[in-house]
Design a protein around this motif. Structure first.
Motif, PDB file in Angstrom:
ATOM      1  N   MET A   1      -0.862   8.965   1.053  1.00 48.13           N
ATOM      2  CA  MET A   1      -1.249   7.597   0.712  1.00 48.13           C
ATOM      3  C   MET A   1      -0.522   7.182  -0.559  1.00 48.13           C
ATOM      4  SD  MET A   1      -5.342   7.661   1.530  1.00 48.13           S
ATOM      5  CE  MET A   1      -5.472   5.883   1.595  1.00 48.13           C
ATOM      6  N   LEU A   2      -0.169   5.910  -0.619  1.00 48.96           N
ATOM      7  CA  LEU A   2       0.592   5.360  -1.748  1.00 48.96           C
ATOM      8  C   LEU A   2      -0.118   4.121  -2.274  1.00 48.96           C
ATOM      9  CD1 LEU A   2       3.301   5.655  -3.332  1.00 48.96           C
ATOM     10  CD2 LEU A   2       4.270   4.008  -1.709  1.00 48.96           C
ATOM     11  N   THR A   3      -0.218   4.041  -3.594  1.00 50.82           N
ATOM     12  CA  THR A   3      -0.905   2.919  -4.237  1.00 50.82           C
ATOM     13  C   THR A   3       0.070   2.175  -5.138  1.00 50.82           C
ATOM     14  OG1 THR A   3      -2.882   4.295  -4.296  1.00 50.82           O
ATOM     15  CG2 THR A   3      -2.946   2.259  -5.541  1.00 50.82           C
ATOM     16  N   THR A   4       0.026   0.856  -5.069  1.00 50.76           N
ATOM     17  CA  THR A   4       0.823   0.023  -5.961  1.00 50.76           C
ATOM     18  C   THR A   4      -0.087  -0.957  -6.686  1.00 50.76           C
ATOM     19  OG1 THR A   4       1.242  -1.732  -4.341  1.00 50.76           O
ATOM     20  CG2 THR A   4       2.763   0.145  -4.349  1.00 50.76           C
ATOM     21  N   CYS A   5       0.326  -1.356  -7.876  1.00 50.39           N
ATOM     22  CA  CYS A   5      -0.369  -2.444  -8.561  1.00 50.39           C
ATOM     23  C   CYS A   5       0.683  -3.428  -9.056  1.00 50.39           C
ATOM     24  CB  CYS A   5      -1.241  -1.938  -9.704  1.00 50.39           C
ATOM     25  SG  CYS A   5      -0.355  -1.193 -11.079  1.00 50.39           S
ATOM     26  N   SER A   6       0.287  -4.677  -9.139  1.00 55.77           N
ATOM     27  CA  SER A   6       1.245  -5.752  -9.401  1.00 55.77           C
ATOM     28  C   SER A   6       0.764  -6.655 -10.519  1.00 55.77           C
ATOM     29  CB  SER A   6       1.466  -6.581  -8.125  1.00 55.77           C
ATOM     30  OG  SER A   6       1.780  -5.749  -7.034  1.00 55.77           O
ATOM     31  N   ALA A   7       1.709  -7.454 -11.005  1.00 55.24           N
ATOM     32  CA  ALA A   7       1.384  -8.402 -12.064  1.00 55.24           C
ATOM     33  C   ALA A   7       0.448  -9.505 -11.574  1.00 55.24           C
ATOM     34  CB  ALA A   7       2.667  -9.020 -12.623  1.00 55.24           C
ATOM     35  N   ASP A   8       0.311  -9.646 -10.247  1.00 47.21           N
ATOM     36  CA  ASP A   8      -0.623 -10.650  -9.719  1.00 47.21           C
ATOM     37  C   ASP A   8      -2.062 -10.147  -9.704  1.00 47.21           C
ATOM     38  OD1 ASP A   8      -0.507  -8.802  -7.716  1.00 47.21           O
ATOM     39  OD2 ASP A   8       0.307 -10.140  -6.185  1.00 47.21           O
ATOM     40  N   GLY A   9      -2.302  -8.939 -10.228  1.00 48.82           N
ATOM     41  CA  GLY A   9      -3.667  -8.426 -10.332  1.00 48.82           C
ATOM     42  C   GLY A   9      -4.198  -7.806  -9.061  1.00 48.82           C
ATOM     43  N   VAL A  10      -3.329  -7.400  -8.161  1.00 49.37           N
ATOM     44  CA  VAL A  10      -3.768  -6.840  -6.882  1.00 49.37           C
ATOM     45  C   VAL A  10      -3.306  -5.386  -6.776  1.00 49.37           C
ATOM     46  CG1 VAL A  10      -3.637  -7.022  -4.361  1.00 49.37           C
ATOM     47  CG2 VAL A  10      -3.711  -9.096  -5.769  1.00 49.37           C
ATOM     48  N   VAL A  11      -4.237  -4.514  -6.379  1.00 53.39           N
ATOM     49  CA  VAL A  11      -3.932  -3.118  -6.077  1.00 53.39           C
ATOM     50  C   VAL A  11      -3.889  -2.972  -4.568  1.00 53.39           C
ATOM     51  CG1 VAL A  11      -4.759  -0.734  -6.216  1.00 53.39           C
ATOM     52  CG2 VAL A  11      -4.989  -2.258  -8.191  1.00 53.39           C
ATOM     53  N   ARG A  12      -2.818  -2.375  -4.078  1.00 51.12           N
ATOM     54  CA  ARG A  12      -2.651  -2.175  -2.632  1.00 51.12           C
ATOM     55  C   ARG A  12      -2.518  -0.695  -2.330  1.00 51.12           C
ATOM     56  NH1 ARG A  12       0.136  -6.793  -4.144  1.00 51.12           N
ATOM     57  NH2 ARG A  12      -0.458  -8.683  -3.002  1.00 51.12           N
ATOM     58  N   ILE A  13      -3.235  -0.254  -1.296  1.00 50.69           N
ATOM     59  CA  ILE A  13      -3.231   1.143  -0.896  1.00 50.69           C
ATOM     60  C   ILE A  13      -2.672   1.235   0.514  1.00 50.69           C
ATOM     61  CG2 ILE A  13      -4.624   3.220  -0.521  1.00 50.69           C
ATOM     62  CD1 ILE A  13      -6.626   2.149  -2.531  1.00 50.69           C
ATOM     63  N   TYR A  14      -1.587   2.004   0.662  1.00 50.10           N
ATOM     64  CA  TYR A  14      -0.914   2.175   1.948  1.00 50.10           C
ATOM     65  C   TYR A  14      -1.119   3.604   2.434  1.00 50.10           C
ATOM     66  CZ  TYR A  14       1.644  -2.018   0.400  1.00 50.10           C
ATOM     67  OH  TYR A  14       1.994  -3.269  -0.048  1.00 50.10           O
ATOM     68  N   GLU A  15      -1.031   3.767   3.754  1.00 49.84           N
ATOM     69  CA  GLU A  15      -1.158   5.100   4.338  1.00 49.84           C
ATOM     70  C   GLU A  15      -0.075   5.294   5.389  1.00 49.84           C
ATOM     71  OE1 GLU A  15      -4.491   8.061   6.365  1.00 49.84           O
ATOM     72  OE2 GLU A  15      -4.834   5.891   6.302  1.00 49.84           O
ATOM     73  N   ALA A  16       0.476   6.513   5.414  1.00 57.18           N
ATOM     74  CA  ALA A  16       1.425   6.877   6.465  1.00 57.18           C
ATOM     75  C   ALA A  16       0.657   7.626   7.541  1.00 57.18           C
ATOM     76  CB  ALA A  16       2.540   7.752   5.895  1.00 57.18           C
ATOM     77  N   PRO A  17       0.396   6.986   8.700  1.00 56.84           N
ATOM     78  CA  PRO A  17      -0.400   7.652   9.742  1.00 56.84           C
ATOM     79  C   PRO A  17       0.264   8.931  10.242  1.00 56.84           C
ATOM     80  CG  PRO A  17      -0.131   5.300  10.202  1.00 56.84           C
ATOM     81  CD  PRO A  17       0.813   5.638   9.096  1.00 56.84           C
ATOM     82  N   ASP A  18       1.566   8.945  10.297  1.00 59.01           N
ATOM     83  CA  ASP A  18       2.315  10.103  10.766  1.00 59.01           C
ATOM     84  C   ASP A  18       3.223  10.572   9.634  1.00 59.01           C
ATOM     85  OD1 ASP A  18       3.713  12.052  12.052  1.00 59.01           O
ATOM     86  OD2 ASP A  18       4.712  10.724  13.483  1.00 59.01           O
ATOM     87  N   VAL A  19       2.906  11.733   9.045  1.00 57.90           N
ATOM     88  CA  VAL A  19       3.679  12.212   7.904  1.00 57.90           C
ATOM     89  C   VAL A  19       5.092  12.605   8.309  1.00 57.90           C
ATOM     90  CG1 VAL A  19       1.622  12.979   6.665  1.00 57.90           C
ATOM     91  CG2 VAL A  19       2.807  14.567   8.204  1.00 57.90           C
ATOM     92  N   MET A  20       5.347  12.713   9.607  1.00 52.92           N
ATOM     93  CA  MET A  20       6.693  13.023  10.068  1.00 52.92           C
ATOM     94  C   MET A  20       7.539  11.768  10.251  1.00 52.92           C
ATOM     95  SD  MET A  20       6.471  16.224  10.073  1.00 52.92           S
ATOM     96  CE  MET A  20       8.047  16.623  10.826  1.00 52.92           C
ATOM     97  N   ASN A  21       6.900  10.605  10.121  1.00 55.00           N
ATOM     98  CA  ASN A  21       7.610   9.340  10.279  1.00 55.00           C
ATOM     99  C   ASN A  21       7.281   8.447   9.090  1.00 55.00           C
ATOM    100  OD1 ASN A  21       8.924   7.051  11.155  1.00 55.00           O
ATOM    101  ND2 ASN A  21       7.441   6.554  12.772  1.00 55.00           N
TER     102      ASN A  21
END
Length: 415
Positions: A129-149
């Motif tokens: 899982m990868l998390t980003t935060c931005s100057a617009d005040g939003v935190v986004r959390i992403y997930e890679a369903p397939d770690v091979m892709n």
């Protein structure tokens, strides 16, 4: 003793971030020249640049490594409003660069409408899982369903923090007693808006992240934030880089069985240091959470360590060129603010005790005529904490009694 090495990074602009991999044998740097460089440590301790490539169309603010069980994976974020995921690929036998590695872009995350200021991988027990935060005040959390892709990433959570975000840190605890938690800091310069650090916790019932706590005492711009490795503690330790260095203890309160909200946290400030006399830009823990390093605009890296009483002090100062600070003005000093009556009470209680011996309670000498008297060592071998023994000491029994076999106790004695 500290040993410093100078590396000719050959970046053409400011270097904004340096990141080590899990084993500390690889290093990544990013810069306003829009590039990322990867460095490998040789057997003799020298660092060699093994890859350098343009990653974004703007300044690259941060770069971070994924856990090695997911491969050699990097993530970067930039002023160009994107974050990118990179993977190292070793050339196959039919390639011209046979046996050589190169980095390829797996995906670009384009959900942010403003500069992406930080990017962090979640602890490995949560998956990739990868998390980003931005100057617009939003935190986004992403997930890679397939770690091979790694070209497929799905946006799982989007959390609005109301303030411009500058940094983010995951709580690395893998304990089942601690739900997933992260902290986000804001570099909003308006001191009228308190609470520049917010703590979010995952709720299993709602399957969403909810705000668990806001550190209202942090009113200045926050440049970096870092959870300490947990190592089985029941509480969390958080370091914050703002106009000074601050260390907070977050103690989870007992949750009611009917409660469905986030865990309430008792916030304690453990230490606060203004030794940098300037803005502090980075804080980083060692793997055992016993040592904290901070760097500031004074051009120094300072190391902080706590003693057994949880009093934090400066244990080392390094100048920007790697040399230790010398002279009376450069002695490691610390202005440690310890909060909590329990610490002060314990310290006062120990002041009247003999140094180095208060860990051991006084031992009573063997009582004459007791059934187990022959099993005790001679009283001459027992060190008493009291200056004067309260009872006369018994003469040692013959040595042969200590080595004889234990006999069953007679039933007539009522046992």
């Amino acid at each position: 003793m500290f040993v410093a090495r100078s590396i000719a990074a050959d970046h053409k602009d400011l270097i904004h971030d340096v990141s080590y991999d899990f084993h500390g044998r690889r290093m990544a740097t990013c810069s306003s020249d829009q590039s990322v460089k990867v460095w490998d440590k040789s057997e003799n301790g020298e660092w060699h640049c093994t890859a350098s490539w343009k990653t974004h169309s703007g300044s690259v603010w941060r770069v971070t490594w994924a856990h090695p069980e997911f491969g050699q994976v990097l993530a970067s974020c930039s002023f160009d409003r994107t974050a990118a995921v990179w993977e190292e690929i070793v050339g196959e036998s039919n390639d011209k660069q046979r046996g050589l590695s190169h980095w390829i872009k797996r995906t670009t995350l384009v959900d942010s409408r403003t500069s992406v200021t930080d990017v962090k991988f979640a602890p490995k027990h949560m998956g990739l899982m990868l998390t980003t935060c931005s100057a617009d005040g939003v935190v986004r959390i992403y997930e890679a369903p397939d770690v091979m892709n790694l070209s497929q990433w799905s946006l799982q959570h989007e959390i609005s923090c109301k303030l411009s975000c500058s940094c983010i840190s995951w709580n690395p605890s893998s304990s089942r007693a601690h739900p997933p938690m992260f902290a986000v800091g804001s570099d909003d310069s308006n001191v009228a808006y308190g609470g520049k650090v917010q703590i979010y916790e995952y709720n299993e019932n709602t399957r969403k992240y909810a705000k668990a706590e806001t550190l209202m005492t942090v009113t200045d711009a926050v440049h970096d934030i870092s959870f300490a490795p947990n190592l089985g503690r029941s509480f969390h330790v958080l370091a914050i880089a703002t106009k000074d260095v601050r260390i907070f203890k977050l103690v989870p309160m007992r949750k009611e069985s009917t409660s469905t909200g986030p865990t309430k946290l008792e916030v304690q400030i453990v230490a606060q240091f203004d030794n940098h006399n300037s803005q502090v830009w980075r804080v980083s823990w060692n793997i055992t959470s016993t040592l904290l390093a901070s760097s500031g605009d004074d051009g120094c890296v300072r190391l902080w360590k706590a003693n057994y009483m949880d009093n934090w002090k400066c244990t080392g100062i390094l100048k920007g060129d790697g040399s230790p600070l010398t002279g009376s003005s450069g002695q490691p000093t610390a202005m440690s603010t310890v909060v909590g009556s329990s610490v002060q009470t314990s310290q006062n209680a120990l002041n009247g005790m003999s140094a180095g011996r208060y860990f051991f309670p006084p031992l009573d000498p063997p009582r004459a005529g007791t059934r187990y008297g022959h099993l005790l060592p001679p009283s001459s071998l027992i060190e008493h904490c009291d200056a004067e023994p309260t009872q006369p000491q018994q003469q040692p029994l013959p040595h042969r009694l200590y080595s004889r076999a234990l006999l069953p106790l007679p039933e007539a004695e009522g046992l």
